[in-house]
Design an enzyme around this catalytic site. Sequence first.
Site, PDB file in Angstrom:
ATOM      1  N   GLU A   1       0.906   3.869   1.861  1.00 51.84           N
ATOM      2  CA  GLU A   1       1.391   4.267   3.186  1.00 51.84           C
ATOM      3  C   GLU A   1       2.576   3.418   3.627  1.00 51.84           C
ATOM      4  O   GLU A   1       3.556   3.936   4.165  1.00 51.84           O
ATOM      5  CB  GLU A   1       0.274   4.133   4.237  1.00 51.84           C
ATOM      6  CG  GLU A   1      -0.959   4.970   3.949  1.00 51.84           C
ATOM      7  CD  GLU A   1      -2.055   4.210   3.224  1.00 51.84           C
ATOM      8  OE1 GLU A   1      -3.228   4.472   3.522  1.00 51.84           O
ATOM      9  OE2 GLU A   1      -1.746   3.374   2.349  1.00 51.84           O
TER      10      GLU A   1
ATOM     11  N   CYS B   1      -2.322  -0.383   7.532  1.00 58.02           N
ATOM     12  CA  CYS B   1      -1.478   0.805   7.402  1.00 58.02           C
ATOM     13  C   CYS B   1      -1.495   1.637   8.680  1.00 58.02           C
ATOM     14  O   CYS B   1      -0.457   2.140   9.109  1.00 58.02           O
ATOM     15  CB  CYS B   1      -1.918   1.634   6.203  1.00 58.02           C
ATOM     16  SG  CYS B   1      -1.599   0.796   4.629  1.00 58.02           S
TER      17      CYS B   1
ATOM     18  N   CYS C   1      -6.208   2.093   5.844  1.00 59.07           N
ATOM     19  CA  CYS C   1      -6.824   0.858   6.322  1.00 59.07           C
ATOM     20  C   CYS C   1      -6.192   0.478   7.670  1.00 59.07           C
ATOM     21  O   CYS C   1      -5.262   1.126   8.142  1.00 59.07           O
ATOM     22  CB  CYS C   1      -6.624  -0.273   5.310  1.00 59.07           C
ATOM     23  SG  CYS C   1      -4.910  -0.844   5.172  1.00 59.07           S
TER      24      CYS C   1
ATOM     25  N   HIS D   1       0.847  -1.194   0.000  1.00 62.32           N
ATOM     26  CA  HIS D   1       0.000   0.000   0.000  1.00 62.32           C
ATOM     27  C   HIS D   1       0.885   1.247   0.000  1.00 62.32           C
ATOM     28  O   HIS D   1       2.033   1.210   0.457  1.00 62.32           O
ATOM     29  CB  HIS D   1      -0.881   0.017   1.245  1.00 62.32           C
ATOM     30  CG  HIS D   1      -1.977  -0.985   1.224  1.00 62.32           C
ATOM     31  ND1 HIS D   1      -3.083  -0.877   2.029  1.00 62.32           N
ATOM     32  CD2 HIS D   1      -2.162  -2.117   0.496  1.00 62.32           C
ATOM     33  CE1 HIS D   1      -3.901  -1.890   1.810  1.00 62.32           C
ATOM     34  NE2 HIS D   1      -3.356  -2.666   0.895  1.00 62.32           N
TER      35      HIS D   1
END
Length: 151
Positions: free
Chosen positions: A53, A84, A81, A51
């Site tokens: 992040e 993260c 999410c 992801h």
Amino acid sequence: MDKKMMGEALLEARKALGAGEVPVGAVIVREGSIIGRGHNEVEGRSLASAHAEMLAIEDASRTIGDWRLDGSSLYVTVEPCHMCLGALFLSRVARILFGTVQPRSGACGSVSRMHESQLYGHSIEVVGGILEEESLLLLQEFFARLRAEEK
């Protein structure tokens, strides 16, 4: 400064869009300078944890030579999410500023309010809605392309 840095996160999100990834981009800022960048690379890396992040955290840690990102801010185009957010707690990020909400998986108010839990004795300030429309438009463009390809 918040809009300028979110603009940088949007540039990262556009890179993801260009690569056929869900267009999420992130930058980590400390003392007014970007120390980490990332955009979704889940499909390209075949890795669920790639992801924006997570990649920005990794880049920032490499940049400063430490996993502790105390005093830094994450600018991300979509609400983080749970995975993260957990990594952001562990890395001690002070602030999260996001563009648009993620109704299906957002951990900063949409699905849960995990950001209020003070995990590991750490608190994170969260601000949503920074360049929200621009962030949302990128997501809408991605999913419109996806639907057109399915026809």
